[in-house]
Design an enzyme around this catalytic site. Structure first.
Site, PDB file in Angstrom:
ATOM      1  N   HIS A 387    -120.187  70.291 -29.591  1.00 51.70           N
ATOM      2  CA  HIS A 387    -120.936  68.841 -30.068  1.00 51.70           C
ATOM      3  C   HIS A 387    -122.366  68.792 -29.624  1.00 51.70           C
ATOM      4  O   HIS A 387    -122.701  69.091 -28.421  1.00 51.70           O
ATOM      5  CB  HIS A 387    -120.048  67.855 -29.604  1.00 51.70           C
ATOM      6  CG  HIS A 387    -120.489  66.611 -30.066  1.00 51.70           C
ATOM      7  ND1 HIS A 387    -120.036  65.982 -31.464  1.00 51.70           N
ATOM      8  CD2 HIS A 387    -121.539  65.608 -29.735  1.00 51.70           C
ATOM      9  CE1 HIS A 387    -120.543  65.006 -31.724  1.00 51.70           C
ATOM     10  NE2 HIS A 387    -121.424  64.592 -30.626  1.00 51.70           N
ATOM     11  N   ALA A 388    -123.144  68.514 -30.385  1.00 52.96           N
ATOM     12  CA  ALA A 388    -124.735  68.709 -29.914  1.00 52.96           C
ATOM     13  C   ALA A 388    -124.959  67.514 -28.649  1.00 52.96           C
ATOM     14  O   ALA A 388    -124.499  66.607 -28.726  1.00 52.96           O
ATOM     15  CB  ALA A 388    -125.540  68.219 -31.125  1.00 52.96           C
ATOM     16  N   HIS A 417    -132.509  64.612 -33.612  1.00 50.28           N
ATOM     17  CA  HIS A 417    -131.832  63.667 -32.725  1.00 50.28           C
ATOM     18  C   HIS A 417    -132.195  64.087 -31.484  1.00 50.28           C
ATOM     19  O   HIS A 417    -131.901  63.219 -30.577  1.00 50.28           O
ATOM     20  CB  HIS A 417    -130.439  63.324 -33.501  1.00 50.28           C
ATOM     21  CG  HIS A 417    -129.784  62.718 -32.621  1.00 50.28           C
ATOM     22  ND1 HIS A 417    -129.339  61.279 -32.757  1.00 50.28           N
ATOM     23  CD2 HIS A 417    -128.812  62.780 -31.354  1.00 50.28           C
ATOM     24  CE1 HIS A 417    -128.630  60.687 -31.992  1.00 50.28           C
ATOM     25  NE2 HIS A 417    -128.368  61.872 -30.906  1.00 50.28           N
ATOM     26  N   GLU A 418    -131.625  65.198 -30.990  1.00 51.07           N
ATOM     27  CA  GLU A 418    -131.262  65.750 -29.759  1.00 51.07           C
ATOM     28  C   GLU A 418    -132.742  65.698 -29.102  1.00 51.07           C
ATOM     29  O   GLU A 418    -132.916  65.399 -27.940  1.00 51.07           O
ATOM     30  CB  GLU A 418    -130.854  67.152 -29.702  1.00 51.07           C
ATOM     31  CG  GLU A 418    -129.366  67.212 -30.168  1.00 51.07           C
ATOM     32  CD  GLU A 418    -128.286  66.157 -29.647  1.00 51.07           C
ATOM     33  OE1 GLU A 418    -128.726  65.641 -28.366  1.00 51.07           O
ATOM     34  OE2 GLU A 418    -127.633  65.533 -30.422  1.00 51.07           O
ATOM     35  N   HIS A 421    -133.847  62.515 -27.510  1.00 53.15           N
ATOM     36  CA  HIS A 421    -133.426  62.464 -26.191  1.00 53.15           C
ATOM     37  C   HIS A 421    -134.194  63.068 -25.061  1.00 53.15           C
ATOM     38  O   HIS A 421    -134.633  62.616 -24.140  1.00 53.15           O
ATOM     39  CB  HIS A 421    -132.011  63.047 -26.036  1.00 53.15           C
ATOM     40  CG  HIS A 421    -131.015  62.145 -26.773  1.00 53.15           C
ATOM     41  ND1 HIS A 421    -130.793  60.767 -26.592  1.00 53.15           N
ATOM     42  CD2 HIS A 421    -129.962  62.638 -27.366  1.00 53.15           C
ATOM     43  CE1 HIS A 421    -129.547  60.396 -27.396  1.00 53.15           C
ATOM     44  NE2 HIS A 421    -129.256  61.579 -27.807  1.00 53.15           N
ATOM     45  N   GLU A 445    -130.295  56.654 -28.507  1.00 53.88           N
ATOM     46  CA  GLU A 445    -129.814  57.283 -29.735  1.00 53.88           C
ATOM     47  C   GLU A 445    -130.880  57.225 -30.802  1.00 53.88           C
ATOM     48  O   GLU A 445    -130.741  57.797 -31.732  1.00 53.88           O
ATOM     49  CB  GLU A 445    -128.335  56.710 -29.922  1.00 53.88           C
ATOM     50  CG  GLU A 445    -127.271  57.233 -28.876  1.00 53.88           C
ATOM     51  CD  GLU A 445    -127.269  58.588 -28.635  1.00 53.88           C
ATOM     52  OE1 GLU A 445    -127.416  59.519 -29.473  1.00 53.88           O
ATOM     53  OE2 GLU A 445    -126.527  58.840 -27.644  1.00 53.88           O
ATOM     54  N   HIS A 545    -116.313  61.617 -28.982  1.00 51.24           N
ATOM     55  CA  HIS A 545    -116.766  60.719 -27.743  1.00 51.24           C
ATOM     56  C   HIS A 545    -115.238  60.145 -27.093  1.00 51.24           C
ATOM     57  O   HIS A 545    -115.585  59.405 -26.071  1.00 51.24           O
ATOM     58  CB  HIS A 545    -117.475  59.559 -28.676  1.00 51.24           C
ATOM     59  CG  HIS A 545    -118.737  60.588 -29.199  1.00 51.24           C
ATOM     60  ND1 HIS A 545    -118.615  61.353 -30.221  1.00 51.24           N
ATOM     61  CD2 HIS A 545    -120.172  60.425 -28.835  1.00 51.24           C
ATOM     62  CE1 HIS A 545    -119.713  61.512 -30.594  1.00 51.24           C
ATOM     63  NE2 HIS A 545    -120.688  61.149 -29.687  1.00 51.24           N
ATOM     64  N   TYR A 555    -124.483  53.874 -31.012  1.00 48.62           N
ATOM     65  CA  TYR A 555    -124.805  54.813 -32.189  1.00 48.62           C
ATOM     66  C   TYR A 555    -124.959  53.627 -33.151  1.00 48.62           C
ATOM     67  O   TYR A 555    -125.629  53.646 -34.158  1.00 48.62           O
ATOM     68  CB  TYR A 555    -123.751  55.908 -32.868  1.00 48.62           C
ATOM     69  CG  TYR A 555    -123.659  56.950 -31.880  1.00 48.62           C
ATOM     70  CD1 TYR A 555    -124.765  57.616 -31.573  1.00 48.62           C
ATOM     71  CD2 TYR A 555    -122.685  57.098 -31.018  1.00 48.62           C
ATOM     72  CE1 TYR A 555    -124.689  58.974 -30.530  1.00 48.62           C
ATOM     73  CE2 TYR A 555    -122.448  57.899 -30.013  1.00 48.62           C
ATOM     74  CZ  TYR A 555    -123.392  58.924 -29.995  1.00 48.62           C
ATOM     75  OH  TYR A 555    -123.401  59.837 -29.019  1.00 48.62           O
TER      76      TYR A 555
HETATM   77  O1  X8Z Z   1    -122.913  62.425 -31.105  1.00 52.11           O
HETATM   78  C1  X8Z Z   1    -123.877  62.369 -31.707  1.00 52.11           C
HETATM   79  C2  X8Z Z   1    -124.951  63.398 -31.355  1.00 52.11           C
HETATM   80  C3  X8Z Z   1    -125.277  63.383 -30.040  1.00 52.11           C
HETATM   81  S1  X8Z Z   1    -125.698  61.938 -29.005  1.00 52.11           S
HETATM   82  C4  X8Z Z   1    -125.004  64.576 -32.178  1.00 52.11           C
HETATM   83  N1  X8Z Z   1    -123.879  61.516 -32.830  1.00 52.11           N
HETATM   84  C5  X8Z Z   1    -122.693  60.589 -33.230  1.00 52.11           C
HETATM   85  C6  X8Z Z   1    -121.623  61.456 -33.724  1.00 52.11           C
HETATM   86  O2  X8Z Z   1    -121.914  62.639 -33.814  1.00 52.11           O
HETATM   87  O3  X8Z Z   1    -120.488  60.964 -33.700  1.00 52.11           O
HETATM   88  C7  X8Z Z   1    -125.036  61.335 -33.717  1.00 52.11           C
HETATM   89  C8  X8Z Z   1    -124.367  60.397 -34.721  1.00 52.11           C
HETATM   90  C9  X8Z Z   1    -123.210  59.901 -34.239  1.00 52.11           C
HETATM   91 ZN    ZN Z   2    -127.530  61.389 -29.202  1.00 50.54          ZN
END
Ligand code: X8Z
Ligand code: ZN
Length: 646
Positions: A387-388, A417-418, A421, A445, A545, A555
């Site tokens: 997960h990024a 996105h990354e 941050h 975010e 998450h 988000y």
């Molecule tokens: O988790 C993330 C990022 C890292 S903060 C990749 N996002 C959420 C997800 O993947 O569920 C970005 C969009 C929503």
């Molecule tokens: Zn993020």
């Protein structure tokens, strides 16, 4: 973010996260200075004890300041240690790295809890606004506080590392032999196990409902073993939150937005109500297109959409099914994945493209160590958390991203996105430790996403990825593509924490975890599970998450905020055309405005930061609604004879 840090907004203190800023949260490295004050390699116990004694005897403003200085130094040092352990545990998942990470997190949590409780002693003392703000932030730093009990602190840290490892190492291993009901993709590879990355790619591109259903069900086998751990984590975290003076973790999580907790959740609902008509119109159109494509047996023309057909494992963003949704004459102006593939660029080149956008706005290039230490590609020989995430390990310049990049348009956007941050972390690095965070976690975010809104055809032509800028007649295709990601996400962004808040405040008990999850998924997203679910399943745990303990309301906020930011930056850039055609690439005035806001970190309440960039002090969904106005008109026309809703 995983942060250990306190501050992390996100995860600050936890380890999980996406923008692990916590480490992002900044864990400034010990400097020569603080070594001189506190001694190079001790825990500063003597100094700390003196500071605490002083505060106990004489709770005045001066004592509060001394306490805060000391607390921030200690946290910074420990956050740095924990960040390194956590980086290892995320990039080499094994028993030893998890052990080490859990130990580091245990120490960090114990310290943060001790300091938060100490901070509470100043509750009745008259203080200047700045000192009060810092003390409040100190109390709110942990995502999952442990009670002041060493055993529970250790248990909580171990649960966190374990669940994160379970998710990161999770795979789907079909047991059917080829020729039976097995997934098409494994036809030729008996006993092959699928990683989440592989399954994600298949979910994005396959239109075989049987395969999609199998992958959907298969991935969710990862989470039932997490359920008892999650239950226990909630129990311990709630006890920790109570010791810090909150009713429960729900109240604590919702208290981080410079307003009373209930006002914050009410504002989320309020924003949702403003964008709901857009979501309902999109849902209606997408359902009709899926019905045309798959037929009544797979997707009925009314009711909820089966969750496995939307191009994403969690049905959170639907851009991957653009091909199914578009009209015959509605060409998207481009296929970003195709452009990436055709360009022949490597994963690192993709990151360079992202960096170039930021430097074009006047940001400093990323440091050499970013390129040396980041993880761009999924290693073949070991499990990692794919997960990024974006990290700052030392609170200074040791910034990195950790991704398993695929050469797709989706991942090019995620890279932006990354990097958002990382550039944020770097620009506020000289703030005090407690302010090394976003103005709120939604801001963090939103930064990279805001930049990615400028990936327009005009921009792609400018960087040589496209030959021609398509005419305005292609705009609806572009907006549809954007809406499938941005608008489709909104109810999901809202409901993940609605579920957690209910779990934390006891409204939902463990015996109803999965039922409550699907109730929200059905009500807000208008989707349904493709097969029957029960409490033997733990579907929330199959979303990063939840085991990663990263709050999710951020988000949702970011989806609203990024359009406000985009509108303000386009205005600063002097762009007068429609928002969806605006790109701020190379615009120094927009860059300066953005940098000024980012450099504030969390030093001021978020409405101040919002005002610095947009002139507004509130969340304002009108920006996202305006951006999609031409699409809304199109959808209303398309839907006029359809029965919408679910
Ligand atoms: O988790 C993330 C990022 C890292 S903060 C990749 N996002 C959420 C997800 O993947 O569920 C970005 C969009 C929503
Ligand atoms: Zn993020």
């Amino acid at each position: 973010m995983k942060k250990l840090a306190l501050v992390i907004a996100a995860a600050t203190f936890t380890l999980a996260g996406c923008d692990r800023e916590t480490p992002e949260a900044g864990a400034p490295a010990p400097t020569a200075d603080n070594k001189a004050v506190y001694g190079a390699d001790t825990t500063n116990a003597g100094t700390v004890a003196r500071a605490q004694d002083a505060s106990a005897d004489q709770l005045d403003a001066e004592a509060a300041k001394a306490f805060l200085d000391n607390a921030q130094d200690r946290l910074a040092k420990m956050a740095e240690e924990a960040s390194h352990a956590s980086w290892l545990a995320s990039t080499y998942i094994n028993v030893d790295s998890q052990y080490t990470e859990a130990l580091a997190m245990e120490r960090y949590t114990a310290l943060a809890v001790e300091l938060a409780q100490e901070a509470a002693k100043f509750d009745q003392v008259e203080l200047d606004a700045e000192t009060r703000r810092m003390l409040t932030m100190l109390k709110q730093g942990l995502v999952f506080p442990a009670p002041n009990d060493p055993e529970l602190t250790a248990e909580l840290a171990q649960i966190g590392s374990k669940m994160q490892g379970m998710y990161g190492a999770g795979k789907y291993c079909p047991d059917q032999k080829p020729g039976s009901e097995k997934p098409v993709a494994s036809d030729d590879k008996q006993n092959k196990c699928y990683t989440l990355t592989e399954m994600g790619q298949m979910m994005a591109s396959s239109r075989d409902p049987k395969l999609l259903r199998e992958l959907w069900v298969g991935w969710r086998k990862v989470s039932p073993p997490m359920k008892p751990l999650y239950e226990r984590q909630v129990e311990i975290g709630n006890a920790g939150a109570k010791e810090l003076g909150y009713d429960n973790l729900s109240a604590m999580w919702r208290s981080k937005y410079d307003m009373p907790a209930d006002e914050f959740s009410a504002d989320m609902d309020n924003q949702w109500n403003k964008v709901k008509p857009l979501y309902e119109a999109l849902h209606c159109h997408v359902r009709a297109k899926l019905n045309e494509h798959y037929g009544d047996d797979v997707v009925p023309a009314t009711g909820k959409i089966p969750a496995h057909l939307l191009g994403n494992m969690w049905a959170q963003e639907w851009g991957n099914i653009y091909d199914v949704v578009k009209d015959e004459d509605m060409q998207a102006p481009y296929d970003l994945t195709q452009l990436v593939v055709d360009s022949g660029m490597s994963e690192k080149d993709m990151v360079k493209v992202g960096e170039k956008f930021f430097t074009s706005l006047g940001f400093k290039p990323l440091p050499e160590t970013f390129w040396e230490r980041s993880q761009f590609v999924q290693p073949r020989d070991r499990d990692v958390v794919c997960h990024a995430s974006a990290w700052n390990l030392d609170g200074q310049d040791d910034i990195r991203i950790k991704m398993c990049i695929n050469k797709t348009g989706e991942d090019l956007v995620t890279i932006h996105h990354e990097l958002g941050h990382n550039f944020y972390q770097r620009i506020y690095k000289d703030q005090p430790f407690l302010y090394k965070e976003g103005a709120n976690d939604g801001f963090h975010e939103a930064v990279g996403d805001t930049i990615a809104l400028s990936i327009t055809p005009k921009y792609l032509k400018e960087i040589g990825l496209m030959d021609e800028v398509p005419g305005e007649e292609k705009d609806i295709g572009y907006l549809m593509q954007q809406a499938l990601d941005k608008i489709a996400f909104l109810p999901f962004g809202l409901l993940v924490d609605k579920w957690r808040w209910q779990v934390f405040n006891g409204e939902v008990q463990p015996g109803d975890y999965n039922k409550a999850w699907w109730k929200l998924r059905e009500e807000y997203q208008g989707i349904q599970a493709p097969v029957a679910r029960s409490e033997a399943n733990f579907d929330p745990g199959a979303k990063y998450h939840i085991p990663g303990n990263t709050p999710y309301a951020r988000y949702f906020l970011a989806r609203i905020q990024q359009f406000q930011f985009h509108r303000a930056l386009c205005e600063a850039a002097g762009e007068t055309g429609p928002l969806h055609r605006c790109s701020i690439f190379k615009n120094k005035a927009a860059g300066e405005k953005l940098r000024k806001m980012l450099a504030m970190g969390a030093s001021k309440p978020w409405p101040d930061a919002m005002e610095a960039l947009t002139g507004q002090r509130e969340l304002d969904a009108s920006a996202i609604v305006d951006y999609f106005e031409p699409l809304m008109e199109y959808l209303q026309e398309q839907n006029k004879d359809r029965e919408c809703g679910w």
